[in-house]
Scaffold this motif. Structure first.
Motif, mmCIF file in Angstrom:
data_model
loop_
_atom_site.group_PDB
_atom_site.id
_atom_site.type_symbol
_atom_site.label_atom_id
_atom_site.label_comp_id
_atom_site.label_asym_id
_atom_site.label_seq_id
_atom_site.Cartn_x
_atom_site.Cartn_y
_atom_site.Cartn_z
ATOM 1 N N VAL A 152 12.202 -16.283 -3.245
ATOM 2 C CA VAL A 152 12.426 -16.482 -1.952
ATOM 3 C C VAL A 152 12.801 -15.377 -1.176
ATOM 4 N N GLY A 153 12.073 -14.884 0.221
ATOM 5 C CA GLY A 153 12.579 -13.794 0.908
ATOM 6 C C GLY A 153 12.480 -14.326 2.487
ATOM 7 N N PHE A 154 13.324 -13.837 3.190
ATOM 8 C CA PHE A 154 13.435 -14.013 4.659
ATOM 9 C C PHE A 154 13.101 -13.025 5.300
ATOM 10 N N THR A 155 12.300 -13.158 6.383
ATOM 11 C CA THR A 155 12.087 -12.048 7.204
ATOM 12 C C THR A 155 12.984 -11.599 8.346
ATOM 13 N N SER A 156 14.327 -12.396 8.479
ATOM 14 C CA SER A 156 15.427 -11.786 9.121
ATOM 15 C C SER A 156 16.731 -12.590 8.474
ATOM 16 N N ARG A 157 17.897 -11.963 8.770
ATOM 17 C CA ARG A 157 19.132 -12.354 8.367
ATOM 18 C C ARG A 157 19.426 -13.729 9.035
ATOM 19 N N ARG A 158 19.075 -13.751 10.179
ATOM 20 C CA ARG A 158 19.377 -15.066 10.932
ATOM 21 C C ARG A 158 18.583 -16.363 10.361
ATOM 22 N N ARG A 159 17.321 -16.123 9.876
ATOM 23 C CA ARG A 159 16.606 -17.136 9.146
ATOM 24 C C ARG A 159 17.317 -17.351 7.797
ATOM 25 N N LEU A 160 17.566 -16.580 7.138
ATOM 26 C CA LEU A 160 18.314 -16.506 5.709
ATOM 27 C C LEU A 160 19.755 -17.570 5.826
ATOM 28 N N THR A 161 20.504 -17.035 6.880
ATOM 29 C CA THR A 161 21.651 -17.705 7.298
ATOM 30 C C THR A 161 21.434 -19.116 7.724
ATOM 31 N N ALA A 162 20.339 -19.298 8.444
ATOM 32 C CA ALA A 162 20.213 -20.716 9.027
ATOM 33 C C ALA A 162 19.679 -21.580 7.785
ATOM 34 N N THR A 163 19.012 -21.221 6.795
ATOM 35 C CA THR A 163 18.599 -22.097 5.491
ATOM 36 C C THR A 163 19.571 -22.150 4.733
ATOM 37 N N LEU A 164 20.484 -21.058 4.166
ATOM 38 C CA LEU A 164 21.375 -21.055 3.160
ATOM 39 C C LEU A 164 22.932 -20.707 3.348
ATOM 40 N N GLY A 165 22.921 -20.710 4.657
ATOM 41 C CA GLY A 165 24.534 -20.584 5.323
ATOM 42 C C GLY A 165 25.056 -19.066 5.365
ATOM 43 N N PRO A 166 26.162 -18.856 6.033
ATOM 44 C CA PRO A 166 26.535 -17.608 6.190
ATOM 45 C C PRO A 166 27.189 -17.015 5.097
ATOM 46 N N ASP A 167 27.456 -17.584 4.136
ATOM 47 C CA ASP A 167 28.168 -16.843 2.819
ATOM 48 C C ASP A 167 27.090 -16.523 1.939
ATOM 49 N N GLN A 168 26.049 -16.769 2.195
ATOM 50 C CA GLN A 168 24.728 -16.647 1.034
ATOM 51 C C GLN A 168 24.860 -14.869 0.845
ATOM 52 N N PRO A 169 25.116 -14.306 -0.150
ATOM 53 C CA PRO A 169 24.876 -12.872 -0.418
ATOM 54 C C PRO A 169 23.507 -12.651 -0.395
ATOM 55 N N TRP A 170 22.891 -11.364 0.010
ATOM 56 C CA TRP A 170 21.618 -11.217 -0.015
ATOM 57 C C TRP A 170 21.400 -9.699 -0.182
ATOM 58 N N VAL A 171 20.239 -9.167 -0.537
ATOM 59 C CA VAL A 171 19.874 -7.656 -0.709
ATOM 60 C C VAL A 171 18.399 -7.419 0.241
ATOM 61 N N ARG A 172 18.189 -6.302 0.412
ATOM 62 C CA ARG A 172 16.908 -6.211 1.076
ATOM 63 C C ARG A 172 15.818 -5.620 -0.049
ATOM 64 N N LEU A 173 14.686 -6.272 0.003
ATOM 65 C CA LEU A 173 13.673 -5.605 -1.097
ATOM 66 C C LEU A 173 12.437 -5.845 -0.240
ATOM 67 N N ALA A 174 11.290 -5.133 -0.610
ATOM 68 C CA ALA A 174 9.803 -5.275 -0.335
ATOM 69 C C ALA A 174 9.613 -6.233 -1.083
ATOM 70 N N GLU A 175 8.499 -6.828 -0.818
ATOM 71 C CA GLU A 175 7.718 -7.886 -1.241
ATOM 72 C C GLU A 175 7.255 -7.581 -2.709
ATOM 73 N N PRO A 176 6.539 -6.430 -2.732
ATOM 74 C CA PRO A 176 5.964 -6.046 -3.960
ATOM 75 C C PRO A 176 7.293 -5.729 -4.923
ATOM 76 N N ALA A 177 8.322 -5.407 -4.693
ATOM 77 C CA ALA A 177 9.597 -5.108 -5.522
ATOM 78 C C ALA A 177 10.049 -6.597 -5.884
ATOM 79 N N LEU A 178 10.051 -7.410 -5.053
ATOM 80 C CA LEU A 178 10.410 -8.854 -5.542
ATOM 81 C C LEU A 178 9.398 -9.415 -6.367
ATOM 82 N N ARG A 179 8.195 -9.089 -6.433
ATOM 83 C CA ARG A 179 7.180 -9.797 -7.364
ATOM 84 C C ARG A 179 7.527 -9.182 -8.613
ATOM 85 N N ALA A 180 7.839 -7.593 -8.718
ATOM 86 C CA ALA A 180 7.892 -6.979 -9.906
ATOM 87 C C ALA A 180 8.964 -7.526 -10.648
#
Length: 122
Positions: A47-75
């Motif tokens: 799963v990836g989100f296009t904005s931090r706001r969308r990630l926070t709205a779905t998984l909560g403010p305490d969810q850690p995250w990293v930035r990855l391009a879609e091809p890197a996430l697939r790999a």
């Protein structure tokens, strides 16, 4: 619209990368690991989100995250057999509410050690 002269199905449209995504992770012993989720049919998906706001709205403010391009996430997830990447999932079940465990009836409580008969081997 042009007619297709071949008896084969046309090629599906090429997928365009979604760009850098906010990918939910969980801490591991040496580094972070991408969290994998299940689709409504039970298949695993990254799963990836296009904005931090969308990630926070779905998984909560305490969810850690990293930035990855879609091809890197697939790999990253392909060696695990995960071939699907879901971007900005809309439907997520809420976290289960914690319900206190009911108190045990006295008959269900363990007996004191003095009431348990000893086992004799002789």
């Amino acid at each position: 619209m042009a007619d297709i002269l071949s008896d084969e199905d046309p090629e599906p449209s090429d997928r365009f990368p979604a760009g850098p995504l906010y990918v939910p992770v969980r801490p591991g012993p040496a580094a972070c690991a991408a969290r994998l989720f299940r689709t409504p049919l039970g298949d695993r998906t990254a799963v990836g989100f296009t904005s931090r706001r969308r990630l926070t709205a779905t998984l909560g403010p305490d969810q850690p995250w990293v930035r990855l391009a879609e091809p890197a996430l697939r790999a990253l997830t392909a060696p695990l057999g995960v071939t699907t990447v879901t971007v900005d999932p809309q439907l997520c079940a809420p976290a289960p509410a914690l319900v206190p465990a009911p108190a045990l009836a006295p008959a269900l409580l363990p007996a004191p050690a003095s009431a348990v008969p000893a086992l004799w081997i002789g």
